[in-house]
Write a protein that holds these residues in place. Structure first.
Motif, short mmCIF file in Angstrom:
data_model
loop_
_atom_site.label_atom_id
_atom_site.label_comp_id
_atom_site.label_asym_id
_atom_site.label_seq_id
_atom_site.Cartn_x
_atom_site.Cartn_y
_atom_site.Cartn_z
N VAL A 122 0.78 -1.48 -0.15
CA VAL A 122 0.38 -0.17 0.19
C VAL A 122 1.38 1.51 -0.31
CG1 VAL A 122 -2.45 1.18 1.37
CG2 VAL A 122 -1.93 -1.30 0.93
N GLN A 123 0.77 1.91 -0.82
CA GLN A 123 1.79 3.07 -0.47
C GLN A 123 0.80 4.52 -1.49
OE1 GLN A 123 5.84 2.34 -1.40
NE2 GLN A 123 4.67 0.74 -0.11
N GLY A 124 1.38 5.21 -0.98
CA GLY A 124 0.77 7.25 -1.36
C GLY A 124 0.64 7.52 0.09
N ARG A 162 7.58 -1.07 6.58
CA ARG A 162 7.49 0.91 6.22
C ARG A 162 8.71 1.28 5.16
NH1 ARG A 162 4.53 5.85 9.10
NH2 ARG A 162 3.79 6.45 7.69
N THR A 163 8.36 -0.12 3.80
CA THR A 163 9.04 -0.46 2.53
C THR A 163 7.74 0.05 1.44
OG1 THR A 163 8.84 -2.40 2.80
CG2 THR A 163 10.76 -1.46 4.39
N GLY A 164 8.85 -0.25 0.71
CA GLY A 164 8.35 0.08 -0.55
C GLY A 164 9.11 0.20 -1.86
N TYR A 165 8.32 0.46 -3.15
CA TYR A 165 8.92 0.72 -4.30
C TYR A 165 8.53 0.99 -5.11
CZ TYR A 165 11.90 -1.84 -8.22
OH TYR A 165 12.66 -2.25 -9.11
N THR A 166 7.94 2.53 -4.42
CA THR A 166 6.79 3.63 -5.44
C THR A 166 7.74 5.37 -5.45
OG1 THR A 166 6.17 3.83 -4.01
CG2 THR A 166 5.31 1.96 -5.03
N GLY A 167 9.11 5.01 -4.14
CA GLY A 167 9.71 6.48 -4.33
C GLY A 167 8.48 6.81 -3.44
N ILE A 326 22.17 14.10 -19.60
CA ILE A 326 22.19 13.65 -18.28
C ILE A 326 22.03 14.59 -17.71
CG2 ILE A 326 23.80 12.68 -16.93
CD1 ILE A 326 23.46 11.20 -19.73
N VAL A 327 21.35 14.04 -16.64
CA VAL A 327 20.01 14.90 -15.66
C VAL A 327 20.51 14.00 -14.39
CG1 VAL A 327 18.19 15.48 -17.03
CG2 VAL A 327 17.55 13.49 -15.28
N PRO A 328 20.19 15.16 -12.99
CA PRO A 328 20.59 14.21 -11.60
C PRO A 328 19.22 13.55 -11.40
CG PRO A 328 20.44 17.13 -11.77
CD PRO A 328 19.38 16.49 -12.88
N THR A 329 19.61 12.38 -10.74
CA THR A 329 18.41 11.67 -10.22
C THR A 329 18.21 11.65 -8.87
OG1 THR A 329 20.73 9.98 -10.59
CG2 THR A 329 18.87 9.66 -12.51
N PRO A 330 17.53 11.03 -8.24
CA PRO A 330 15.99 10.33 -8.81
C PRO A 330 15.32 11.54 -9.87
CG PRO A 330 15.88 11.27 -6.88
CD PRO A 330 17.07 11.28 -6.75
N PHE A 331 15.30 10.61 -10.78
CA PHE A 331 14.10 12.44 -11.12
C PHE A 331 12.93 12.63 -10.24
CE2 PHE A 331 15.42 9.18 -13.94
CZ PHE A 331 15.93 9.17 -15.43
N TYR A 332 12.49 11.80 -9.76
CA TYR A 332 11.20 12.55 -8.66
C TYR A 332 11.60 11.95 -7.18
CZ TYR A 332 7.36 12.40 -6.09
OH TYR A 332 6.37 12.25 -5.07
N ALA A 333 11.49 12.90 -6.49
CA ALA A 333 11.93 12.30 -4.83
C ALA A 333 11.26 13.46 -3.90
CB ALA A 333 13.27 13.46 -4.56
N ARG A 334 10.11 12.50 -3.15
CA ARG A 334 8.63 13.39 -3.15
C ARG A 334 8.78 14.36 -1.65
NH1 ARG A 334 9.22 8.41 0.41
NH2 ARG A 334 9.54 8.97 2.43
N PRO A 335 8.69 15.03 -1.43
CA PRO A 335 8.40 16.30 -0.73
C PRO A 335 8.29 16.17 0.94
CG PRO A 335 6.31 16.77 -2.18
CD PRO A 335 7.14 15.14 -2.66
N LYS A 336 9.33 16.63 1.21
CA LYS A 336 9.79 16.31 2.45
C LYS A 336 8.58 16.78 3.73
CE LYS A 336 13.20 14.05 2.35
NZ LYS A 336 12.99 12.04 1.84
#
Lengths: 336, 128
Positions: A122-124, A162-167, A326-336
């Motif tokens: 369950v992610q999000g 509390r883990t996941g594979y979605t960011g 070439i760009v910095p990664t991750p492409f997406y990081a969730r807002p803290k």
């Protein structure tokens, strides 16, 4: 697990903005038990399992003597003499055999317990509220990469991590296969997370630059090349693959994994060649339109002199050369 | 059924063609766009290109996959929908109108005998 339920893009966006639920029961689980469990885990994984306390998980890997990936795994510490490994489905048999082969001389027992577990993710941003609503104990307060082994969700005994594979924030829930449908239904009724398929799982993990075995990582690349040097604790003592990593580190990398953005509407996909100065310099390991960022992105191993952010390379999309940067990664990081 | 207009002819590769005189406007069906999901890119031939019945004339891409486009008939491409370059989503929102792809001047009118009617196409996809 289907590729999609109601549409990949809608599923992807639901996880970024609300919540999604994935049936990832195909994942493998391996139990390592015995007096030498910690010593054994330290020998066969590259991260430092001695830093774990009971109820804590860690991203790690099993490596070959050449320092390349046997698999990437999650190590959950039940106790000093019991560790629960979550491994890639396609690698579960190989991993269990590999662990058993390295267990000689250790007082441990390696059991492939994949058949005993279903797994729902369950992610999000709404995941914590949904999972919490089914439990009497505090789960929303569980720290990142912490787990509760004996939680009960809607009457179902569940390992809640509390883990996941979605960011995104979220949970991976392990339960008995016979209870999985009941748990899915309870989660669906509690908060209506959007059912998500393999398609969204792939685009979500790509935006977050999470590696996928068989794409970014396999037995031909090392964690140092894959940008996963942070899971290699070279000073923790000896482990399988350490010598090779030390040699590679001393010699310097000749290639590494980078992220690129496509400067065109053409999606650049897995396996497409990348060229510079008329020569092929790499292949795309994962590439896709990004549903959240609304541009085309990808990952590839490139020679070190082509990996600086801002470098331009060409991808070949079925005969057509397409500019990429070439760009910095991750492409997406969730807002803290 | 409105999803498969009666004035069009169809292929088993899920293209439609609207024949007017000796030319035909071509696109993909409601079923095709729905299976693909959100279309993000359409690759079409240039005006003047020759296409052959049942052979690829371009491709359409969604987030999850690339699909070839197969020409319902043989002939010369005389119009290309330039709007799709910047608005590929028209293939989803309007598959039979704004989402059209090319117009072909038919070189062999008898090829249309092999195409399916709306009713035949609907039977075909319902069997899948």
């Amino acid at each position: 697990m289907p590729v999609e339920y109601g549409g990949l893009v809608a599923e992807h966006l639901a996880v970024r903005t609300a919540a999604g639920i994935f049936d990832v029961s195909h994942m493998g689980e391996i139990l390592v038990r015995g007096r030498d469990a910690l010593k054994f885990i330290q020998r066969v994984t590259c991260n430092d399992a001695a830093r774990l306390t009971d109820g804590q998980a860690q991203y790690s890997a099993l490596l070959t003597e050449r320092g390349t990936f046997v698999d990437d795994i999650l190590v959950h510490r039940f106790a000093e003499d019991a560790y629960f490994l979550c491994v890639n489905a396609a690698n579960a048999d190989k991993d269990a055999a590999w662990l058993a082969r390295h267990a000689a001389g250790f007082d441990v027992e390696v059991c492939d317990v994949s058949a005993d577990y279903a797994q729902l993710a369950v992610q999000g941003p709404r995941a914590a509220a949904i999972v919490q609503s089914l439990a009497a104990e505090d789960l929303a307060g569980l720290g990142y990469y912490r787990f509760r082994r004996d939680a009960v969700l809607a009457g179902v005994p569940t390992l809640v991590a509390r883990t996941g594979y979605t960011g995104e924030d979220g949970f991976e829930l392990y339960c008995a296969p016979d209870d999985a449908e009941r748990l899915w239904t309870a989660l669906a009724e509690a908060g209506h997370p959007t059912p998500c398929g393999l398609g969204a799982r792939n685009t979500l993990r790509l935006e977050a630059k999470l590696a996928l075995y068989g794409h970014e990582i396999d037995d031909a690349v090392t964690p140092l090349e894959a940008g996963l040097g942070w899971i290699c604790k070279l000073d923790k003592g000896d482990f399988v693959g350490r010598d090779a990593l030390l040699r590679q580190k001393a010699a310097g990398l000749t290639r590494k994994l980078v992220g690129f953005e496509v400067e065109d509407r053409v999606p650049i996909r897995d396996g497409y060649p990348l060229v510079a100065d008329g020569r092929e310099i790499g292949r795309v390991t994962s590439g896709s339109p990004s549903p959240f960022l609304k541009k085309n992105i990808g990952l590839a191993y490139l020679p070190i002199d082509k990996t600086a952010v801002g470098t331009r390379v060409l991808a070949v999309a079925r005969g057509r050369e397409v500019p990429c940067r070439i760009v910095p990664t991750p492409f997406y990081a969730r807002p803290k | 059924m409105a999803n498969y207009p009666d004035d069009l002819q169809y292929t088993k590769d899920h293209e439609w063609i609207r024949i007017t005189g000796d030319s035909g406007r071509v696109g993909i069906t409601f079923y095709a766009q729905d299976s693909l999901g959100d279309v993000v890119y359409v690759d079409l031939p240039k005006i003047g290109a020759m296409v052959k019945a049942n052979e690829p004339f371009g491709s359409v891409e969604s987030v999850k996959a690339v699909s070839e486009l197969f020409s319902p008939v043989s002939g010369e491409v005389i119009e290309v929908n330039a709007k799709l370059a910047d608005a590929p989503e028209l293939v989803n929102t309007s598959p039979y109108d704004d989402g059209w792809m090319i117009v072909i001047k038919l070189s062999n009118l008898s090829e249309t005998d092999a195409l399916l009617s709306a009713a035949e196409y609907e039977d075909f996809i319902n069997e899948k």
